[in-house]
Design a protein around this motif. Structure first.
Motif, PDB file in Angstrom:
ATOM      1  N   UNK A   1      33.337 -54.710  22.533  1.00  0.00           N
ATOM      2  CA  UNK A   1      33.484 -55.118  23.931  1.00  0.00           C
ATOM      3  C   UNK A   1      33.025 -53.996  24.876  1.00  0.00           C
ATOM      4  N   UNK A   2      33.438 -52.763  24.568  1.00  0.00           N
ATOM      5  CA  UNK A   2      33.015 -51.627  25.408  1.00  0.00           C
ATOM      6  C   UNK A   2      31.494 -51.515  25.449  1.00  0.00           C
ATOM      7  N   UNK A   3      30.854 -51.630  24.290  1.00  0.00           N
ATOM      8  CA  UNK A   3      29.388 -51.531  24.239  1.00  0.00           C
ATOM      9  C   UNK A   3      28.753 -52.679  25.016  1.00  0.00           C
ATOM     10  N   UNK A   4      29.328 -53.844  24.945  1.00  0.00           N
ATOM     11  CA  UNK A   4      28.777 -55.003  25.651  1.00  0.00           C
ATOM     12  C   UNK A   4      28.908 -54.833  27.153  1.00  0.00           C
ATOM     13  N   UNK A   5      30.027 -54.342  27.621  1.00  0.00           N
ATOM     14  CA  UNK A   5      30.275 -54.206  29.066  1.00  0.00           C
ATOM     15  C   UNK A   5      29.549 -52.991  29.643  1.00  0.00           C
ATOM     16  N   UNK A   6      29.679 -51.841  29.017  1.00  0.00           N
ATOM     17  CA  UNK A   6      29.101 -50.601  29.540  1.00  0.00           C
ATOM     18  C   UNK A   6      27.572 -50.608  29.494  1.00  0.00           C
ATOM     19  N   UNK A   7      27.028 -51.016  28.366  1.00  0.00           N
ATOM     20  CA  UNK A   7      25.583 -50.882  28.156  1.00  0.00           C
ATOM     21  C   UNK A   7      24.824 -52.189  28.328  1.00  0.00           C
ATOM     22  N   UNK A   8      25.545 -53.295  28.478  1.00  0.00           N
ATOM     23  CA  UNK A   8      24.866 -54.584  28.551  1.00  0.00           C
ATOM     24  C   UNK A   8      24.124 -54.916  27.262  1.00  0.00           C
ATOM     25  N   UNK A   9      24.603 -54.376  26.162  1.00  0.00           N
ATOM     26  CA  UNK A   9      23.978 -54.556  24.855  1.00  0.00           C
ATOM     27  C   UNK A   9      24.175 -56.003  24.403  1.00  0.00           C
ATOM     28  N   UNK A  10      23.061 -56.758  24.326  1.00  0.00           N
ATOM     29  CA  UNK A  10      23.154 -58.174  23.978  1.00  0.00           C
ATOM     30  C   UNK A  10      23.649 -58.396  22.554  1.00  0.00           C
ATOM     31  N   UNK A  11      23.309 -57.495  21.648  1.00  0.00           N
ATOM     32  CA  UNK A  11      23.837 -57.612  20.288  1.00  0.00           C
ATOM     33  C   UNK A  11      25.347 -57.427  20.287  1.00  0.00           C
TER      34      UNK A  11
END
Length: 183
Positions: free
Chosen positions: A112-122
């Motif tokens: 979740x952190x990676x998705x929110x902070x970096x906008x990482x689609x994976x």
């Protein structure tokens, strides 16, 4: 008659385990009843089975249980033991479900952190998959309604059938019937 002591409960649990083991081995109900009988005169091994069927009568010197009663007692033991095992399995399943939910939650926060902070689609995709899995695990999804239809979407024809017809169909399929000892 109060609650049995620990040793008696352990002996009854062992008797039920033995009854299940015998039934799983394909032993018939009467043989199970005789093998687990308290009175050596009817016990197939010629011994007094601890906490066996008819233990109270045996201790008082009364007539042992009839064959019919031995069958009833063996059936009751197997049924009770299977119910107890199912309850224990349900309890263990609930504990395992809780553990799996905890694991998914830990995985979720990292993704979740990676998705929110970096906008990482994976990471977004992984977060959604973890949410979906958690929802299924915890039973949060609504049941899906399924309709069965006939050819071209038409209504299906449902027919009621009697026991004779069901036995005939089973016999045709090679399953035998209750009368011939196959069912």
């Amino acid at each position: 008659m109060g609650r049995p002591n620990r040793a008696t409960r352990a002996a009854i649990t062992q008797r039920r385990t033995d009854a299940i083991d015998l039934k799983l081995a394909g032993v018939d109900w009467l043989t199970i009843g005789r093998k687990l009988a308290a009175d050596p005169s009817i016990n197939s091994d010629g011994i007094a089975y601890p906490q066996g069927y008819g233990i109270d009568k045996y201790r008082r010197g009364l007539e042992p249980p009839t064959d019919k009663r031995l069958i009833e007692l063996a059936c009751k033991d197997v049924s009770k033991a299977l119910s107890e095992r199912a309850a224990a399995l349900d309890e263990n399943t609930d504990e395992l479900r809780h553990l799996m939910a905890e694991r998914l939650e830990r995985l979720f926060f990292g993704v979740y952190r990676a998705a929110i902070r970096n906008g990482d689609y994976q990471a977004v995709d992984r977060a959604v998959r973890i949410i979906e899995r958690s929802s299924r695990l915890l039973g949060l999804d609504k049941p899906t309604r399924t309709e069965v239809s006939g050819p071209d979407g038409a209504a299906m024809q449902v027919e009621a059938t009697g026991m004779d017809e069901l036995e005939r169909l089973i016999a045709l399929a090679g399953g035998g019937t209750a009368e011939d000892g196959q069912g």
